[in-house]
Motif scaffolding. Structure first.
Motif, PDB file in Angstrom:
ATOM      1  N   THR A   1      -9.560  -0.610  -7.565  1.00 13.19           N
ATOM      2  CA  THR A   1      -8.114  -0.830  -7.624  1.00 13.19           C
ATOM      3  C   THR A   1      -7.489  -0.062  -8.767  1.00 13.19           C
ATOM      4  O   THR A   1      -8.054   0.044  -9.859  1.00 13.19           O
TER       5      THR A   1
ATOM      6  N   HIS B   1       2.286  -1.788  -2.220  1.00 16.89           N
ATOM      7  CA  HIS B   1       0.834  -1.750  -2.372  1.00 16.89           C
ATOM      8  C   HIS B   1       0.200  -1.062  -1.159  1.00 16.89           C
ATOM      9  O   HIS B   1       0.291  -1.551  -0.036  1.00 16.89           O
TER      10      HIS B   1
ATOM     11  N   VAL C   1      -3.211   0.099   0.729  1.00 19.88           N
ATOM     12  CA  VAL C   1      -4.631  -0.219   0.825  1.00 19.88           C
ATOM     13  C   VAL C   1      -5.299   0.781   1.755  1.00 19.88           C
ATOM     14  O   VAL C   1      -4.805   1.043   2.856  1.00 19.88           O
TER      15      VAL C   1
ATOM     16  N   THR D   1      -5.407   0.178  -3.555  1.00 19.99           N
ATOM     17  CA  THR D   1      -6.730  -0.431  -3.454  1.00 19.99           C
ATOM     18  C   THR D   1      -7.575   0.310  -2.428  1.00 19.99           C
ATOM     19  O   THR D   1      -7.109   0.622  -1.337  1.00 19.99           O
TER      20      THR D   1
ATOM     21  N   HIS E   1      -6.196 -10.007  -1.268  1.00 21.44           N
ATOM     22  CA  HIS E   1      -6.198  -8.564  -1.489  1.00 21.44           C
ATOM     23  C   HIS E   1      -5.556  -7.797  -0.328  1.00 21.44           C
ATOM     24  O   HIS E   1      -5.959  -6.674  -0.016  1.00 21.44           O
TER      25      HIS E   1
ATOM     26  N   GLY F   1      -2.277  -5.782   1.437  1.00 20.54           N
ATOM     27  CA  GLY F   1      -1.309  -4.829   0.901  1.00 20.54           C
ATOM     28  C   GLY F   1      -0.082  -4.763   1.782  1.00 20.54           C
ATOM     29  O   GLY F   1       0.029  -5.460   2.800  1.00 20.54           O
ATOM     30  N   ASP F   2       0.863  -3.910   1.391  1.00 18.88           N
ATOM     31  CA  ASP F   2       2.071  -3.709   2.196  1.00 18.88           C
ATOM     32  C   ASP F   2       1.813  -2.770   3.367  1.00 18.88           C
ATOM     33  O   ASP F   2       2.506  -2.824   4.379  1.00 18.88           O
TER      34      ASP F   2
ATOM     35  N   VAL G   1      -1.719  -0.590   5.258  1.00 21.65           N
ATOM     36  CA  VAL G   1      -3.155  -0.325   5.237  1.00 21.65           C
ATOM     37  C   VAL G   1      -3.462   0.890   6.089  1.00 21.65           C
ATOM     38  O   VAL G   1      -3.021   0.983   7.241  1.00 21.65           O
TER      39      VAL G   1
END
Length: 359
Positions: free
Chosen positions: A84, A93, A95, A159, A181, A183-184, A186
Motif C-alpha cells: 500500500t 483509492h 486498487v 493498493t 481493504h 477501493g473506489d 479496482v
C-alpha cells in the motif's frame, strides 16, 4: 496524445521490461496450487518491501469462508499479501488485484518441459500461471514502480492486492474486502488483452454423491453400480444447462450461443476392479446469468437431481447434493463510470484506438 510525463512513464516501462519478466518467472517457479501459495506470497511481500510499500498480510478467516461456502483448503496460516501507498490519504483509492494461485498442471507428461519451470521461446514466456495471471501481477507491480521511477508522485491511496483462492472460490479477494481493504476502483489485469471485461457470469460449484450396493463380479446383478448411477445424471445436468441458456438474457449475452456452461470436472467411485462400486461422486461447475440469484441456481440443481432420482435404478441410496468452492453471483460493470471513461482515454492516447469491451 501522450503528455511528456506519460512518455517518461512509457520509457521507464520499456526499461523495466526484463525485470517484469524476471518477476513473472520467479512467480511461475513458485508452483502455487491450492494450499501451496506461501512461496509466491513471500516473493511478492519481499518485492513490496523492496519498493518501500507498506505491507499487510490479510488472513483467510474461517468466519468469512463459512459465509459463502465453507472451506476449500485448510486456512491455518494462510493469507493474502498487500502493498500500500498513501494509506492515510483522503483521495480516491485505486486498487490493483491479482491472484497468485494456479490450477494444477496435471498431467505433467503432456508438457514438453516441467510446467513450474518457466522458459522463453521467441516472444513467448511459458509456464503454469505465466498468463493467468502471474504476468498480470508483475505488470501491475511494475506499472506502479515505473510511475514512481519516472519522477511522478503518487498522492492518492493505492493498493496492490495479491490474493489466493481465486481459482476455486474468490475467498482471497473477499477476505481483503471484509477486512476493510476495498477501493473506489479496482483494476484486475487478467489475461484478456487490452480489452475491458464488462460483465461476469455467476458461478456455482456443486458435488453430488450417492451409494450403491456392493457385489462380487461373478454376480453383478446382485448389486447396484454407483458409478453407472452417477453417470446417468449427466443427461439431466445437460438439460439444466440448456434450460438456463434458453432463459431471457441480459443484453451483454444476447449475441452468444451458449454463455452459461456446465462442466463436470471430476468423478470418482468404487474401490476394487472386481467389485460392483458402492459409492460414487461427481463435482461440477455451472454458469448462470448475472441477474439470477445464487439461491435460485442451487435450487435448480437440487430439483434437477431429485427429478432424475427415479431413473437411477434400484438399490441406489444416500443421494446428496452439496455446494463447495465457488458460489458467486454474476456482475455487470457500469461502463459509464468516470474511471472507465478515464481508462478509455488512457488507452486511446497510448494506442490511438478506442478501448473495446467484452462480457
Amino acid at each position: 496524445m501522450l503528455s511528456e510525463s506519460e512518455r517518461r512513464v512509457i520509457n521507464v516501462c520499456d526499461e523495466l521490461f526484463e525485470e517484469t519478466l524476471l518477476l513473472t518467472e520467479s512467480l511461475v517457479r513458485a508452483y502455487s496450487t491450492l494450499g501451496n501459495e506461501r512461496e509466491a506470497l513471500e516473493i511478492m511481500e519481499a518485492w513490496y518491501r523492496q519498493e518501500g510499500l507498506e505491507v499487510n498480510r490479510v488472513p483467510m478467516r474461517q468466519s468469512i469462508l463459512d459465509e459463502m461456502t465453507g472451506n476449500t483448503a485448510s486456512i491455518e496460516a494462510r493469507y493474502n499479501v498487500m502493498g500500500t501507498l498513501n494509506a492515510a490519504s483522503t483521495g480516491a483509492h485505486l486498487v490493483f488485484n491479482g491472484h497468485l494461485d494456479v490450477v494444477p498442471a496435471e498431467p505433467a507428461s503432456l508438457w514438453t518441459r516441467a510446467p513450474w519451470e518457466p522458459w522463453r521461446d521467441a516472444d513467448w514466456l511459458y509456464g503454469r500461471g505465466a498468463g493467468d495471471m502471474k504476468s498480470g501481477i508483475a505488470a501491475m507491480a511494475m506499472a506502479v514502480k515505473a510511475v514512481r521511477q519516472a519522477g511522478i508522485a503518487i498522492e492518492h491511496p493505492l493498493t496492490l492486492q495479491t490474493v489466493i483462492e481465486e481459482e476455486c472460490s474468490g475467498h482471497g479477494a473477499l477476505a481483503c474486502v471484509k477486512a476493510g481493504h476495498a477501493g473506489d476502483f479496482v483494476l484486475i489485469p487478467e489475461p484478456f488483452g487490452a480489452t475491458l471485461v464488462s460483465g461476469q457470469v455467476g458461478v456455482l460449484w456443486f458435488r453430488i454423491g450417492l451409494d450403491g450396493v456392493p457385489a462380487h463380479v461373478l454376480d453383478t446383478s446382485a448389486g447396484s453400480n454407483a458409478i453407472e448411477a452417477i453417470a446417468s445424471l449427466f443427461g439431466a445436468l445437460k438439460s439444466l444447462e440448456t434450460e438456463i441458456n434458453a432463459m431471457p438474457r441480459h443484453a451483454l449475452y444476447q449475441g452468444m450461443e451458449k454463455p452459461f456452461n456446465l462442466n463436470v470436472g471430476r468423478i470418482e467411485g468404487g474401490d476394487w476392479a472386481s467389485s460392483v462400486p458402492a459409492h460414487a461422486s461427481l463435482e461440477g461447475r455451472l454458469g448462470f446469468p448475472p441477474d439470477m440469484a445464487v439461491e435460485d441456481v442451487m435450487e435448480r440443481v437440487r430439483r434437477c437431481v431429485d427429478e432424475a432420482t427415479a431413473d437411477l435404478g434400484g438399490g441406489i441410496s444416500n443421494l446428496k447434493v452439496d455446494f463447495h468452492g465457488f458460489r458467486s453471483e454474476g456482475v455487470v460493470v457500469d461502463m459509464r463510470h468516470p474511471a472507465i471513461h478515464l481508462l478509455g482515454e488512457c488507452h486511446h492516447d497510448l494506442t490511438g484506438e478506442a478501448v473495446t469491451s467484452r462480457p
